[in-house]
Design an enzyme around this catalytic site. Structure first.
Site, PDB file in Angstrom:
ATOM      1  N   TRP A 121      25.895 -28.040  29.582  1.00  0.00           N
ATOM      2  CA  TRP A 121      26.344 -26.658  29.342  1.00  0.00           C
ATOM      3  C   TRP A 121      26.863 -26.023  30.614  1.00  0.00           C
ATOM      4  O   TRP A 121      27.866 -25.299  30.591  1.00  0.00           O
ATOM      5  CB  TRP A 121      25.222 -25.831  28.711  1.00  0.00           C
ATOM      6  CG  TRP A 121      24.836 -26.325  27.347  1.00  0.00           C
ATOM      7  CD1 TRP A 121      23.608 -26.792  26.966  1.00  0.00           C
ATOM      8  CD2 TRP A 121      25.673 -26.428  26.184  1.00  0.00           C
ATOM      9  NE1 TRP A 121      23.636 -27.166  25.641  1.00  0.00           N
ATOM     10  CE2 TRP A 121      24.885 -26.959  25.141  1.00  0.00           C
ATOM     11  CE3 TRP A 121      27.014 -26.121  25.929  1.00  0.00           C
ATOM     12  CZ2 TRP A 121      25.390 -27.182  23.861  1.00  0.00           C
ATOM     13  CZ3 TRP A 121      27.522 -26.349  24.652  1.00  0.00           C
ATOM     14  CH2 TRP A 121      26.714 -26.875  23.638  1.00  0.00           C
ATOM     15  N   ASP A 176      22.979 -18.439  32.129  1.00  0.00           N
ATOM     16  CA  ASP A 176      22.915 -18.788  30.708  1.00  0.00           C
ATOM     17  C   ASP A 176      21.454 -19.097  30.396  1.00  0.00           C
ATOM     18  O   ASP A 176      20.906 -20.083  30.882  1.00  0.00           O
ATOM     19  CB  ASP A 176      23.805 -20.018  30.466  1.00  0.00           C
ATOM     20  CG  ASP A 176      23.707 -20.557  29.039  1.00  0.00           C
ATOM     21  OD1 ASP A 176      22.915 -20.038  28.240  1.00  0.00           O
ATOM     22  OD2 ASP A 176      24.444 -21.527  28.745  1.00  0.00           O
ATOM     23  N   LYS A 229      18.785 -20.429  19.601  1.00  0.00           N
ATOM     24  CA  LYS A 229      17.766 -21.325  20.129  1.00  0.00           C
ATOM     25  C   LYS A 229      16.378 -20.697  19.995  1.00  0.00           C
ATOM     26  O   LYS A 229      15.458 -21.327  19.546  1.00  0.00           O
ATOM     27  CB  LYS A 229      18.038 -21.664  21.599  1.00  0.00           C
ATOM     28  CG  LYS A 229      19.453 -22.164  21.904  1.00  0.00           C
ATOM     29  CD  LYS A 229      19.756 -23.506  21.274  1.00  0.00           C
ATOM     30  CE  LYS A 229      21.238 -23.806  21.157  1.00  0.00           C
ATOM     31  NZ  LYS A 229      21.955 -24.046  22.370  1.00  0.00           N
TER      32      LYS A 229
END
Ligand SMILES: *Cc1c(COP(=O)(O)O)cnc(C)c1O
Length: 360
Positions: free
Chosen positions: A101, A171, A195
């Site tokens: 990511w 993030d 998530k």
């Protein structure tokens, strides 16, 4: 009805209480005679929902007044572009690449300016967090970027990098609200909610006010300007209304459980059950350097791909689902977010012990 233990990395398990409440309110939200899905985002009822969600999040995270909370769309991945478009005044940013990511965010930033990879753990398949106490931060960097919890590899920054005065952008998709954070240490905290908080379709951005300006890269679409959303309190256009409503319920659930300090304690207890087993097992091994382990995502292997597949299959049959590791890593991964009850982890470990006895 029977619910499984869902170890998915995302979209992931949500608190059963929240799902039940939403089900109860599905046809008639608090006497409005309609579902939240059918409601105008400009209505009084919805105004209360989004305002309360923001207030509860501010309380949970102790967000200072000089930070805006934005409920946006496009997932975490949209932020990979939105961040450089809005923040790259000098067209320079430093990226710490600790997984897929972070790498994607780094590559995306390269479209808009000079993205510098100032540290990486790719040399050892992202199984650790590099020492970030004295990195070569660029003189003219607009920000320093991290992915705080690496969902795929199961590592977490337990110490934030020394950014030498530059704003830190993080993030936190897969560790959002899993423990207390000091918001003042960040310029931007953002995460997709699917998530640890709610249904896919919402991304929450917590951003320091001085970073929200008109001075964005030329050609930035209106919808990708933080200022537009901040000036309109996340109601510039129709927001992901139902998703925000569920997030709001999860915030209330977290408050009822004692807030983030209590969640941290619970998450540590939960993760320790699994990590302690992995450390003593002769069959299963954790793949991450111990001091960098995530509380949320726990990857492990047997060292034999066929045995891994057998484990995943038998675990699924026993009601422990979505344990297959990410397609780029293989092996297994148990994601044990806030809403995973401790019994789920205890029973998983029991199952692993049993599997080990039969297959050693
Ligand atoms: C899942 C995930 C993403 C991608 O989220 P999308 O909402 O699908 O774009 C980004 N970063 C992290 C850390 C993630 O876990």
């Amino acid at each position: 009805m029977s619910r499984v233990y869902n170890f998915s990395a995302g979209p992931a398990v949500l608190p059963e209480e929240v799902l039940k409440e939403a089900a109860d309110e599905m046809l008639d939200y608090k006497g409005t005679g309609m579902s939240v899905m059918e409601m105008s985002h400009r209505s009084k009822a919805y105004d209360n929902i989004i305002k309360e969600a923001e207030a509860d999040l501010r309380e949970l995270m102790n967000i200072p007044d000089n930070y805006k909370v934005l409920f946006l769309q496009g997932g975490a991945s949209q932020q990979f572009a939105m961040i450089p478009m809005n923040l790259m005044k000098n067209r320079v940013a430093d990226y710490i690449v600790t997984g897929q990511w972070a790498k994607k965010a780094y590559q995306e930033a390269g479209i808009y300016g000079k993205a510098n990879k100032i540290a990486s753990s790719e040399d050892e398949t992202f199984s650790y967090i590099p020492d970030c106490s004295d990195l070569p931060i660029s003189e003219d960097a607009d920000y320093v970027y991290i992915c705080e919890n690496n969902t795929i590899y199961g590592t977490k920054f337990h110490t934030l990098p020394n950014t030498k005065g530059k704003p830190l952008v993080a993030d936190v998709s897969s560790c959002f609200l899993s423990e207390p954070v000091d918001v003042t240490k960040y310029g931007v905290i953002y995460g997709g909610v699917q998530k640890n908080i709610g249904p896919a379709g919402v991304v929450i951005v917590i951003i320091r006010e001085d970073l929200i300006t008109e001075d964005v890269l030329e050609g930035t679409p209106t919808m990708l300007k933080y200022k537009i959303h901040a000036d309109n309190a996340s109601l510039y256009n129709t927001p992901p209304a139902y998703g925000i409503y569920i997030c709001g319920k999860v915030f209330k659930w977290l408050k009822s459980r004692g807030g983030l300090a209590a969640m941290k304690e619970y998450n540590e207890k939960k993760a320790a059950i699994l990590y302690n087993f992995l450390d003593e097992s002769k069959l299963f091994k954790g793949t991450v350097r111990k001091e960098d382990r995530s509380l949320m995502n726990v990857p492990f292997v047997t060292g034999d791909a066929d045995l891994d597949a057998k484990f995943v299959k038998e675990a699924t049959e026993a009601g422990f689902v979505n344990l297959k590791g990410h397609r780029t890593v293989g092996g297994m991964r148990a994601s044990i977010y806030n809403a995973m009850p401790i019994e789920g982890v205890e029973k998983l470990v029991e199952f692993m012990r049993d599997f080990e006895a039969k297959n050693a």
